[in-house]
Write an enzyme that holds these catalytic residues in place. Structure first.
Site, PDB file in Angstrom:
ATOM      1  N   ASN A 180       0.804  -1.099  -0.067  1.00 19.07           N
ATOM      2  CA  ASN A 180       0.105   0.030  -0.114  1.00 19.07           C
ATOM      3  C   ASN A 180       0.920   1.346  -0.057  1.00 19.07           C
ATOM      4  O   ASN A 180       2.069   1.232   0.253  1.00 19.07           O
ATOM      5  CB  ASN A 180      -0.956  -0.182   1.094  1.00 19.07           C
ATOM      6  CG  ASN A 180      -2.215   0.474   1.005  1.00 19.07           C
ATOM      7  OD1 ASN A 180      -2.446   1.435   0.201  1.00 19.07           O
ATOM      8  ND2 ASN A 180      -3.379   0.245   1.638  1.00 19.07           N
ATOM      9  N   PHE A 181       0.123   2.566  -0.221  1.00 18.20           N
ATOM     10  CA  PHE A 181       0.844   3.685  -0.211  1.00 18.20           C
ATOM     11  C   PHE A 181       2.126   3.688  -1.109  1.00 18.20           C
ATOM     12  O   PHE A 181       3.066   4.546  -0.980  1.00 18.20           O
ATOM     13  CB  PHE A 181       1.306   4.174   1.199  1.00 18.20           C
ATOM     14  CG  PHE A 181       0.144   4.201   2.276  1.00 18.20           C
ATOM     15  CD1 PHE A 181      -0.873   4.865   2.377  1.00 18.20           C
ATOM     16  CD2 PHE A 181      -0.080   3.074   3.148  1.00 18.20           C
ATOM     17  CE1 PHE A 181      -2.016   5.015   3.114  1.00 18.20           C
ATOM     18  CE2 PHE A 181      -0.862   2.893   3.977  1.00 18.20           C
ATOM     19  CZ  PHE A 181      -1.802   3.991   3.874  1.00 18.20           C
TER      20      PHE A 181
END
Ligand code: MYA
Length: 457
Positions: A180-181
């Site tokens: 993620n991110f």
């Protein structure tokens, strides 16, 4: 957002002089999941990076679930990071260090959503990052940054967190990470840095003897195991209208729109109360039973479940990020539960409002799923989730067409957004799942299970 509140025409949003973005457009940007025209669709050979990775090919027919590349051990994996061009350096972020957490906040605040003149930005908080990036088993070296050597400026980030996945059809449990991110500074886009970040996080994860990863995104890559559609339920219609988001349909008045979306102040289900640490064991067992209906689900240890449902300080029960509620019957048994997380927008340049509250439906379960009352019960349960969210200043409540959300979307006045979210598994083939939408029309498949029991941030 709902059909009623959908802003007219976003086609001008890509021109440089475009007006500020609406929430709808921002959510779409975040998901970047607009449908592609046939001309925009890439073929496998056009994915220069992804065609070299262990992922199912586009249009591959899957006859057996299982890993794609099975041959490596951690000893086969290089000990050192991939080389970077000389102006950049790898940097493992220490998110317990306030300065580094602020750097991550700024990178994502300024670059995670695409448009420069946005009227809205994601209002990440320290607490949100601590929750999202530090579940049990988290590793500092899975918070990977790239800095400009000369200035030390953080310009790229990608994170992995541990997650265990169960595939119910083939009864397989896989130790995974969730990725993620992934974020690259706007000025460094289209320079093939994303493949470098992905290869480096793969190396670091492989070193821990983990070979599969789960991730979602609006980008269409080889090859989604399912695609879900964003759904939005206005809670505070007049505020959404004030900030220039909610469109007033021609045959309605503001009063009628507010009335249509108004929820009572009191929850309806007897025995509904906030979840506490004591509920962790019974709720986890309820969730396990409930989740058997989905094809892909997350397995939690009690410690993980406590983290994800109650946040970083469960004993205080005061998380500002994750909200969980249970229904306890008069025998003291937990019969249902729901959770949602909060990630507000900062509203820029608006005289009356500086923040918009946004809730995202997370995990839920009920013991009624095998009974004729299931649909009614699920509607009552999620209706109470909407009601409780008012206390936390939520203006819009979002979810996807995953889990059994298709059973309540229409009744509870959620509307289909334009954004789509693709689910991917790295180095694993799975049988396809419908994701709660029709493959061709992309309409919600009302009352059909989506197959997707796992919810990612
Ligand atoms: S999803 C959130 C993604 N982030 C954003 O949307 C924030 C704003 N956007 C950006 O920061 C950049 O546009 C990004 C791309 C970083 C997205 N996932 O460097 P490039 C491929 C995977 O020139 P840029 C999330 O966080 C693209 O098809 N690949 O591109 C989950 C092309 O490859 P190919 C993507 O625009 C992330 C190549 O990158 C994505 O400057 C899961 C171009 O690179 C994307 N979202 O940067 C990551 N977007 O030539 C995968 C583009 O083949 C994890 N691309 O077409 C895999 C598992 C790893 C661990 C395994 C362990 C076992």
């Amino acid at each position: 957002m709902s059909e009623d509140s959908k802003k007219q025409s976003s086609s001008d949003s890509k021109t440089p002089s475009a007006p500020s973005k609406s929430i709808e457009e921002l959510l779409k940007l975040l998901s970047m999941g607009q449908e592609l025209t046939p001309a925009q669709q890439k073929e496998m050979k056009d994915y220069k990076f992804w065609k070299t990775q262990p992922v199912p090919a586009l249009n591959e027919t899957i006859t057996e679930e299982g890993p794609i590349d099975k041959l490596k051990t951690p000893a086969d994996i290089p000990d050192d990071p991939l080389p970077l061009i000389k102006e950049f350096e790898w940097s493992t972020l220490d998110i317990d260090n306030e300065k580094e957490l602020d750097e991550l906040y700024s990178l994502l605040y300024e670059n995670y959503v695409e448009d420069v003149d946005a009227s809205f930005r994601f209002k990440y908080s320290r607490e949100f990052f601590q929750w999202a990036l530090k579940p049990p088993g988290w590793r500092k070296d899975w918070h990977v940054g790239i800095r400009v050597k000369a200035t030390g400026r953080l310009v790229c980030f990608i994170a992995a967190t541990p997650v265990t996945i169960r595939l119910n059809k083939s009864d397989k449990v896989i130790d995974n990470v969730e990725i993620n991110f992934l974020c690259i500074h706007k000025k460094l886009r289209n320079k093939r840095l994303a493949p470098v970040l992905i290869k480096e996080i793969t190396r670091r994860v492989n070193k821990q003897d983990i070979w599969q990863a789960l991730y979602t995104g609006g980008a269409i890559l080889p090859t989604p195991l399912a695609t879900c559609r964003y759904q939005h339920r206005p809670i505070n219609w007049s505020k959404l209208h004030d900030v220039g988001f909610s469109h007033l349909p021609a045959n309605e008045t503001k009063t009628s729109m507010v009335a249509k979306h108004t929820l009572p102040n009191a929850t309806q289900l007897p025995g509904l109360r906030p979840m506490t640490e004591e509920d962790i064991t019974p709720v986890l067992s309820l969730l396990y039973k409930y989740q058997k209906k989905f094809d892909i689900v997350q397995e939690f240890t009690e410690e993980e479940f406590k983290h994800w449902m109650l946040g970083n300080n469960p004993e205080k029960g005061t998380s500002n990020v994750i909200k969980s509620f249970v229904v306890e019957n008069d025998k003291g048994e937990i019969t249902d539960y729901f959770s949602y997380y909060l990630l507000p927008f900062t509203v820029l340049e608006n005289a009356h409002h500086d923040e918009l509250g946004i809730a995202y439906l997370f995990y839920y379960a009920t013991d009624s799923s095998e009974t004729p009352e299931y649909k009614t019960r699920l509607n009552d349960l999620i209706n109470d989730a909407l009601i409780t969210s008012k206390k936390f200043n939520v203006d819009v409540f979002n979810c996807l067409t995953c889990q059994d959300n298709t059973y309540f979307l229409k009744n509870l006045k959620f509307g289909s957004g334009d954004g789509f979210l693709n689910y991917y598994l790295f180095n694993y083939r799975t049988f396809p799942m419908n994701g709660g939408i029709d493959k061709d029309s992309k309409d919600v498949l009302e009352d059909q299970t989506s197959g997707i029991g796992v919810v990612l941030l």
